[in-house]
Design an enzyme around this catalytic site. Structure first.
Site, short mmCIF file in Angstrom:
data_model
loop_
_atom_site.label_atom_id
_atom_site.label_comp_id
_atom_site.label_asym_id
_atom_site.label_seq_id
_atom_site.Cartn_x
_atom_site.Cartn_y
_atom_site.Cartn_z
CD GLU A 17 50.38 -17.31 43.60
OE1 GLU A 17 49.43 -18.34 43.40
OE2 GLU A 17 50.49 -17.11 42.53
CG HIS A 147 49.14 -25.12 29.29
ND1 HIS A 147 50.00 -25.80 28.37
CD2 HIS A 147 49.58 -24.94 30.38
CE1 HIS A 147 51.15 -25.67 29.15
NE2 HIS A 147 50.90 -25.00 30.15
P1 FAD Z 1 50.01 -30.15 33.08
O1 FAD Z 1 48.78 -30.21 33.77
O2 FAD Z 1 50.95 -31.08 33.15
O3 FAD Z 1 49.88 -29.60 31.64
C1 FAD Z 1 50.72 -29.37 30.81
C2 FAD Z 1 50.25 -29.41 29.36
O4 FAD Z 1 50.29 -30.96 29.10
C3 FAD Z 1 48.99 -28.75 29.12
O5 FAD Z 1 49.01 -28.38 27.67
C4 FAD Z 1 48.12 -29.98 29.06
O6 FAD Z 1 47.02 -30.12 28.41
C5 FAD Z 1 49.08 -31.29 28.61
N1 FAD Z 1 48.69 -32.48 29.35
C6 FAD Z 1 48.71 -32.54 30.69
N2 FAD Z 1 48.66 -33.97 30.97
C7 FAD Z 1 48.66 -34.78 29.57
C8 FAD Z 1 48.35 -35.85 29.43
N3 FAD Z 1 48.28 -36.98 30.24
N4 FAD Z 1 48.35 -36.29 28.01
C9 FAD Z 1 48.71 -35.35 27.17
N5 FAD Z 1 48.78 -34.14 27.45
C10 FAD Z 1 48.30 -33.76 28.77
N6 FAD Z 1 54.78 -22.53 37.83
C11 FAD Z 1 55.89 -22.81 38.57
O7 FAD Z 1 56.88 -22.79 38.20
N7 FAD Z 1 55.57 -22.44 39.94
C12 FAD Z 1 54.42 -22.29 40.45
O8 FAD Z 1 54.34 -22.29 41.71
C13 FAD Z 1 53.44 -22.06 39.74
N8 FAD Z 1 51.92 -22.13 39.91
C14 FAD Z 1 51.02 -21.87 39.12
C15 FAD Z 1 49.81 -21.96 39.79
C16 FAD Z 1 48.54 -21.70 39.04
C17 FAD Z 1 47.20 -21.61 39.82
C18 FAD Z 1 48.85 -21.80 37.81
C19 FAD Z 1 47.33 -21.80 36.65
C20 FAD Z 1 49.93 -22.02 36.85
C21 FAD Z 1 50.93 -22.19 37.90
N9 FAD Z 1 52.38 -22.31 37.60
C22 FAD Z 1 53.51 -22.35 38.23
C23 FAD Z 1 52.55 -22.53 36.19
C24 FAD Z 1 52.55 -23.65 35.39
O9 FAD Z 1 53.44 -24.39 35.97
C25 FAD Z 1 52.66 -23.82 34.05
O10 FAD Z 1 51.54 -23.17 33.50
C26 FAD Z 1 52.87 -25.20 33.13
O11 FAD Z 1 53.16 -24.83 31.64
C27 FAD Z 1 51.86 -26.27 33.24
O12 FAD Z 1 51.60 -26.56 34.39
P2 FAD Z 1 50.42 -27.76 34.81
O13 FAD Z 1 50.62 -28.41 36.12
O14 FAD Z 1 49.17 -27.08 34.44
O15 FAD Z 1 50.73 -28.59 33.98
#
Ligand code: FAD
Length: 286
Positions: A17, A147
């Site tokens: 990365e 998370h």
């Molecule tokens: P989601 O999948 O939307 O989840 C967020 C929260 O909402 C979780 O607690 C989940 O359980 C809950 N949730 C999800 N869907 C629902 C639903 N339908 N109903 C109720 N609850 C729900 N951040 C950056 O800014 N830039 C990056 O490039 C970046 N890269 C990353 C790469 C990896 C591999 C990882 C693990 C994280 C990365 N992050 C990045 C951090 C990430 O953006 C944060 O951790 C953020 O808080 C959550 O993103 P997510 O896509 O997992 O969110």
């Protein structure tokens, strides 16, 4: 090439990365480091995306440079503080550049952001939109230790199911320092019927300050064995770096040995760290 074609192969994959610069001053040095990492011929390289949009303009450019160097790029894209219009424009840019792989994330809201005005609530909404926008291979994030905002591990896995149903074709994990945490998590995914491939995210910790920062943000469990290593070498930068690379290498070898074929290294724009890990695995992923 699509990431799913790479990680579904029987051959172990090793990817790295990079993250874009915060300001244009350091753009050239990020490109230089990305190209040095590309010379290691990783299975693919990911480029992160600034949650607040600060560095987002560079993600597609760096991904294009990686592609020109002959390595498959994976462009990250976040949505929480973005607009649907901005997302459409980024997707169009990625399509024009021939970038086929997107890691679709919610991101975190900047401190001054009014969440009530958010156009997206969850990554799954972004994933549905990307799915409708064309033939992209879409990945998402997952959290073996849960998370931080999730009320429970079960709720987190239910949310992952929604993400996969929306069109997420593979998951990349948050870093973890104890492989048994990942094995347990994979079992819970299996029980929940989530069958997309999971890429294990490994962070080589090369300084004591880095791990203090990471642990305070992500709440990672730090095994005693790992804490001892930081206690002993944390004040000696070169020894800490060597020990951190050795610890990450050992984690990766254990993952491969246990059938986890896809490993992604959070190489933090450090070609020397990426090269040391690649060299440690030279016969294992020959
Ligand atoms: P989601 O999948 O939307 O989840 C967020 C929260 O909402 C979780 O607690 C989940 O359980 C809950 N949730 C999800 N869907 C629902 C639903 N339908 N109903 C109720 N609850 C729900 N951040 C950056 O800014 N830039 C990056 O490039 C970046 N890269 C990353 C790469 C990896 C591999 C990882 C693990 C994280 C990365 N992050 C990045 C951090 C990430 O953006 C944060 O951790 C953020 O808080 C959550 O993103 P997510 O896509 O997992 O969110």
């Amino acid at each position: 090439m699509k990431i799913t074609e790479i990680i579904n192969s029987t051959r172990p994959s090793l990817s790295f990365e990079v993250f874009p610069p915060k300001t244009s001053d350091s753009y050239e040095s990020v490109i230089e480091n990305a190209l040095k990492i590309a010379e290691l011929s990783p299975s693919y390289m990911s480029v992160t995306y600034g949650a607040g949009g600060g560095t987002s303009q560079y993600t597609a450019e760096i991904a294009s440079t990686i592609k020109s160097a002959g390595v498959t790029p994976l462009a990250h894209l976040t949505c929480y503080s973005s607009t649907r219009e901005k997302v459409r424009s980024v997707l169009s840019d990625l399509r024009q550049r021939g970038i086929e792989n997107i890691l679709a994330l919610r991101g975190d809201a900047p401190a001054d952001f009014d969440i009530s005005r958010a156009e997206y609530r969850y990554a799954s909404e972004l994933i549905s939109e990307i799915r409708a926008a064309g033939d992209f291979c879409i990945g998402g994030a997952c959290y073996p230790e849960g998370h931080p905002e999730s009320p429970s591990g079960t709720a987190d896995i239910e949310a992952l199911k929604i993400k996969v149903l929306a069109g997420c074709e593979f998951l990349t994990t948050q870093m973890f320092f104890d492989n048994s945490i990942l094995y347990n998590f994979l079992y819970r995914l299996y029980r929940a019927g989530i069958s997309v491939p999971v890429v294990a995210g490994i962070m080589p910790v090369t300084s004591a300050a880095q791990i203090k920062r990471i642990a305070s943000i992500s709440g990672n469990v730090l095994p005693q064995r790992f804490v001892r290593l930081i206690d002993r070498y944390g004040d000696s930068p070169l020894a800490m770096k060597q020990a951190g690379i050795a610890y990450a290498t050992e984690q990766i070898i254990d993952l491969y040995a246990n059938g986890i074929n896809a490993v992604h290294v959070y190489s933090m724009n450090k070609p020397d760290v990426a090269a040391a890990i690649r060299a440690n695995l030279s016969e294992i992923i020959a």
